[in-house]
Design a protein around this motif. Sequence first.
Motif, PDB file in Angstrom:
ATOM      1  N   PRO A   1      58.885  39.014  69.736  1.00 56.52           N
ATOM      2  CA  PRO A   1      59.393  39.451  68.429  1.00 56.52           C
ATOM      3  C   PRO A   1      59.323  38.307  67.425  1.00 56.52           C
ATOM      4  N   PRO A   2      59.170  38.617  66.162  1.00 55.91           N
ATOM      5  CA  PRO A   2      59.113  37.552  65.142  1.00 55.91           C
ATOM      6  C   PRO A   2      60.445  36.830  65.026  1.00 55.91           C
ATOM      7  N   PRO A   3      60.447  35.627  64.473  1.00 60.05           N
ATOM      8  CA  PRO A   3      61.695  34.851  64.367  1.00 60.05           C
ATOM      9  C   PRO A   3      62.799  35.580  63.620  1.00 60.05           C
ATOM     10  N   ASN A   4      62.442  36.411  62.657  1.00 58.02           N
ATOM     11  CA  ASN A   4      63.459  37.127  61.887  1.00 58.02           C
ATOM     12  C   ASN A   4      63.707  38.541  62.424  1.00 58.02           C
ATOM     13  N   PHE A   5      63.411  38.754  63.717  1.00 61.51           N
ATOM     14  CA  PHE A   5      63.538  40.086  64.309  1.00 61.51           C
ATOM     15  C   PHE A   5      64.980  40.587  64.206  1.00 61.51           C
ATOM     16  N   LYS A   6      65.120  41.812  63.752  1.00 60.58           N
ATOM     17  CA  LYS A   6      66.407  42.466  63.684  1.00 60.58           C
ATOM     18  C   LYS A   6      66.324  43.750  64.489  1.00 60.58           C
ATOM     19  N   TYR A   7      67.204  43.872  65.458  1.00 59.28           N
ATOM     20  CA  TYR A   7      67.121  45.014  66.384  1.00 59.28           C
ATOM     21  C   TYR A   7      67.463  46.327  65.698  1.00 59.28           C
TER      22      TYR A   7
ATOM     23  N   MET B   1      57.445  49.520  80.843  1.00 60.78           N
ATOM     24  CA  MET B   1      58.692  48.757  80.891  1.00 60.78           C
ATOM     25  C   MET B   1      58.442  47.265  81.050  1.00 60.78           C
ATOM     26  N   LEU B   2      57.523  46.877  81.940  1.00 61.23           N
ATOM     27  CA  LEU B   2      57.258  45.455  82.148  1.00 61.23           C
ATOM     28  C   LEU B   2      56.683  44.808  80.887  1.00 61.23           C
ATOM     29  N   HIS B   3      55.911  45.554  80.135  1.00 66.28           N
ATOM     30  CA  HIS B   3      55.334  45.023  78.893  1.00 66.28           C
ATOM     31  C   HIS B   3      56.443  44.707  77.892  1.00 66.28           C
ATOM     32  N   THR B   4      57.436  45.614  77.804  1.00 68.68           N
ATOM     33  CA  THR B   4      58.563  45.376  76.896  1.00 68.68           C
ATOM     34  C   THR B   4      59.380  44.171  77.338  1.00 68.68           C
ATOM     35  N   ILE B   5      59.655  44.087  78.636  1.00 60.14           N
ATOM     36  CA  ILE B   5      60.423  42.949  79.156  1.00 60.14           C
ATOM     37  C   ILE B   5      59.695  41.647  78.856  1.00 60.14           C
ATOM     38  N   ALA B   6      58.375  41.642  79.092  1.00 60.78           N
ATOM     39  CA  ALA B   6      57.604  40.427  78.844  1.00 60.78           C
ATOM     40  C   ALA B   6      57.607  40.058  77.361  1.00 60.78           C
ATOM     41  N   SER B   7      57.573  41.041  76.502  1.00 61.72           N
ATOM     42  CA  SER B   7      57.556  40.765  75.060  1.00 61.72           C
ATOM     43  C   SER B   7      58.803  40.015  74.621  1.00 61.72           C
ATOM     44  N   PHE B   8      59.938  40.347  75.206  1.00 63.75           N
ATOM     45  CA  PHE B   8      61.204  39.773  74.749  1.00 63.75           C
ATOM     46  C   PHE B   8      61.700  38.610  75.611  1.00 63.75           C
ATOM     47  N   HIS B   9      61.338  38.588  76.906  1.00 62.02           N
ATOM     48  CA  HIS B   9      61.998  37.619  77.789  1.00 62.02           C
ATOM     49  C   HIS B   9      61.056  36.895  78.757  1.00 62.02           C
TER      50      HIS B   9
ATOM     51  N   ARG C   1      65.831  45.311  74.907  1.00 61.00           N
ATOM     52  CA  ARG C   1      65.476  44.935  73.539  1.00 61.00           C
ATOM     53  C   ARG C   1      66.686  44.390  72.777  1.00 61.00           C
ATOM     54  N   ALA C   2      67.854  45.011  73.006  1.00 66.14           N
ATOM     55  CA  ALA C   2      69.060  44.565  72.297  1.00 66.14           C
ATOM     56  C   ALA C   2      69.487  43.169  72.727  1.00 66.14           C
ATOM     57  N   LEU C   3      69.111  42.758  73.936  1.00 65.05           N
ATOM     58  CA  LEU C   3      69.487  41.434  74.441  1.00 65.05           C
ATOM     59  C   LEU C   3      68.464  40.361  74.041  1.00 65.05           C
ATOM     60  N   HIS C   4      67.731  40.591  72.975  1.00 69.36           N
ATOM     61  CA  HIS C   4      66.673  39.654  72.578  1.00 69.36           C
ATOM     62  C   HIS C   4      67.222  38.264  72.274  1.00 69.36           C
ATOM     63  N   GLY C   5      68.497  38.172  71.935  1.00 69.95           N
ATOM     64  CA  GLY C   5      69.060  36.873  71.587  1.00 69.95           C
ATOM     65  C   GLY C   5      69.610  36.098  72.766  1.00 69.95           C
ATOM     66  N   SER C   6      69.517  36.654  73.979  1.00 72.74           N
ATOM     67  CA  SER C   6      70.059  35.981  75.166  1.00 72.74           C
ATOM     68  C   SER C   6      68.943  35.364  76.000  1.00 72.74           C
ATOM     69  N   PRO C   7      69.225  34.222  76.642  1.00 73.81           N
ATOM     70  CA  PRO C   7      68.216  33.561  77.491  1.00 73.81           C
ATOM     71  C   PRO C   7      68.183  34.194  78.887  1.00 73.81           C
ATOM     72  N   ILE C   8      67.705  35.422  78.988  1.00 76.78           N
ATOM     73  CA  ILE C   8      67.745  36.173  80.241  1.00 76.78           C
ATOM     74  C   ILE C   8      66.850  35.526  81.297  1.00 76.78           C
ATOM     75  N   LYS C   9      67.442  35.221  82.448  1.00 78.30           N
ATOM     76  CA  LYS C   9      66.692  34.664  83.567  1.00 78.30           C
ATOM     77  C   LYS C   9      66.474  35.680  84.696  1.00 78.30           C
TER      78      LYS C   9
END
Length: 866
Positions: free
Chosen positions: A662-668, A680-688, A600-608
């Motif tokens: 997450p919304p565009p103004n998401f703040k962790y 866990m997979l649901h969370t990963i999919a939500s962010f990345h 969740r904290a890495l929401h700003g990174s383009p995780i591949k």
Amino acid sequence: MSKPNILAQLPEELLQDILERLYKSDLTALNVASRWCYQVATPLIWREVELVDCRTVHEEGTDEHDDGGILRKLLLLASKPNLATSVHTLTHRCHLPPPAIFSELPYNTFSAQTLSTDPRTIRLVQHAVAQMTHVHTLRIILGHPSLTDALLRCFFDSNRSSPGSGCNPVRKLWLENCRISAGLNPSLESHLYWLPLKLDFSGLESVRFRRLPMRPASPLDWSRAGIVYARGGRGRELQDGTGGQYVTTLNDFSEESRAGNDHLMWLENRRVYRPPNGEPVSDLGPSPLEALYEHASRWDDIIYSNLPVTADLSLPNDVEELVSLSSYDRAVMAYRGQSLDCGAPNNPGERAYPFPLHRDRLLTRNRAYKTMQRETIPSSTAAVMMLSSASATLTSLTLDWVLNIPPMIGPSIDPKSYMSWTSMYLDLFSCRFPHLRAFQFRNCVVPDTLLLPGFYLLDRSFRAANDIAGVPISMLHNKKDGQASSPDLAGLAFMEAHPKLQCLAWPMNHFFAPGEISPDIAPRIQAVVETLGRTLTDLRIDSLYSGSGEPQSEAFICPDHGARASRRKFVTGFAIKMKKLESIKIEGGMPRDERREVIRALHGSPIKKIVMIGVCSPLGNTWGHEGTDVGQSLVMDSELDGLEAEEKPTVFEIGPTKPQPPPPNFKYNFEYGWEGSAPMLHTIASFHADTIRELKFCGYKGAPVLLSPTPITTPLLAALKHFHNLESVIMSMYLTTLFEGAPRDSDIISYWLNSRTPTSTALVHITDEEPEGWEKELRTKFAPDALAWQITNFVAPFLSETAKKRVGGVHVRASFCIGENGGLFDVDLWVGKGVLGSDVCLGFKGPREEMEDERRRGKLEKRRWF
């Protein structure tokens, strides 16, 4: 017109591109087709060379480490410069499986005194290396110590780096499961094998130390309880890497160490007489060292007598002359010494012989001890000195599960050992590498690999005490280029000096100290983290594995509050500030909610790429509380302890829903605890989900049961269908091996191994009638094609339709852990769409264990940052 003539007309670049795609067996066939074919195929055949020993049975015993194959290759390389100059990558490895990580690695000294010790072999290495002028990659994996020394000292001989030598520098060095304290020692006074005394490591760009001793000096000899591989030792069982065991010959280190002491006593007490026309004879019989090398000397003579010597392929004269050495001389030359990674005693003669000695005799014995002691500096010192020598060119440094803890025997830590351990880290972090791009320190497996307590990468270290083992911190100063720096900021200073890192691996609880950050260093820490936020693309974090499995959370029960505080500071003080990360690997015993918070904290990174590895399945427990949902009919009792139940209502409610980004103004904001959490997979999919290309989840406790998955498996994996750019997914699965109440692991493993051998007659017996019982079970459930079909049917419905429609489909690896000793077997397959739009398996490989030849080579060649 013949095909070779057609090939000869192609442009050189196109010809090379075609030939490099051929298997080695095809190149070997092409090699004998014509003179032109020989000229184009030979350099490719010899581009990569492996020096591997073998097992040979003699009338008087079994030589577990026959060097015959190694010697034949060395002889060719020494005799034919056109072959030697074609070699770009050289690998030396023992044919035995590597030691098991948990049960064998910590107790293996890798100091085998009797392997590859013939002086003719060492001299032949010198001749061969002198001809191999284009080697750029050197790998030594479970290397024989004397051969390891010879390869390292010859390839990094300072004379090779001098102008006009005609030798290209070795750029990549991989050292695994071997000793380095003698081979990497940059300066020696003498060497009994005539190896180079001065070394130069300039030109090295990538170094990987993996699963080897890198211990600092200590007055306590930890190694006397260790085991070593041997020629002629006692047969013992070790793990074979495929879930079972094998028998090989071993010695105790204490036995080989005692041989040196006994030899000194033998020298002191013997009386020598010379019979007419004969060799001098001792009245005490052969030396204890001769007895230690008895089998090795005899078998080496047999090996050399069988070498294919011809008019144009013969041993160099100086190698041939060494046949005249007596077994006594060869034993004295081969012996490596009595101490490993220990501070040399002031009076080694007194240490070996506690009874009173005359001064002259004591000096004589001290000289004898010094001559025998091949390892004169600890392995950590050798490693740091080597890295310092390569500092100007090094771009990648990996310390991968190195055994770095000195002996700490007794009720309290030995002060000198702890000081030495601390100094090792300070010496390492005083090094500076102007071009460093990757720095990895992965130490999460066994206690012997743990990081120095109280040492932090981005904070003040040693905060819990004002002194280290009785010595004030103020007296421990790092000195680099004449400048002294505070030892408690060694990690921070190292990171400040390397602002171009793209890859970083470090223990999660050793980034920051548990308490508040000191105001005087806060700006420095912030600057380093912000720089890494712009440069890091690859991050790997770990923590020590837990015994029974990882908890869902430590919100209520926490065994180490300081470690938990440090891990959580990593999330809010480091992970959240990464903006360029493409790959994250999380391994070890940290709770599942902390893994989720990193994602969740890495929401700003383009995780591949996301990798999670643990004892328990990172995706969630499909077995129920302590296995109540699978029962003893599927899973062994020993695998059920410590399994926490999933919150089924929450999983069934959230799992099948579409993940919302997450919304565009998401703040962790951190949300620790697991109650009410999405899978866990649901969370990963939500962010990345939009950027993910690769997913890997390893952990066998609670993993999906392939042949009979429990109902909760579906909502736990449902979010996979939203990863539309997914190219590869690797997942641990549980394979039920019980039949009629008993595990059949060994039968299944034998069936898999035999199925890879076309000539095997040990496969399931097939009759005209339909097989029944266990034979039917093997054919319908465990045959490779049956497994591939089962995996396809299980995984395919979860995968994105978009991903499956791509050319080549989605790579899927199902990883199984079976066997009495937990062998890892993988089945690789590619899931795509058929002509009628149905899910199909486009192809598969396996099951394959980690040391299967193609898998082993693939891991070596595709290892990132090497």
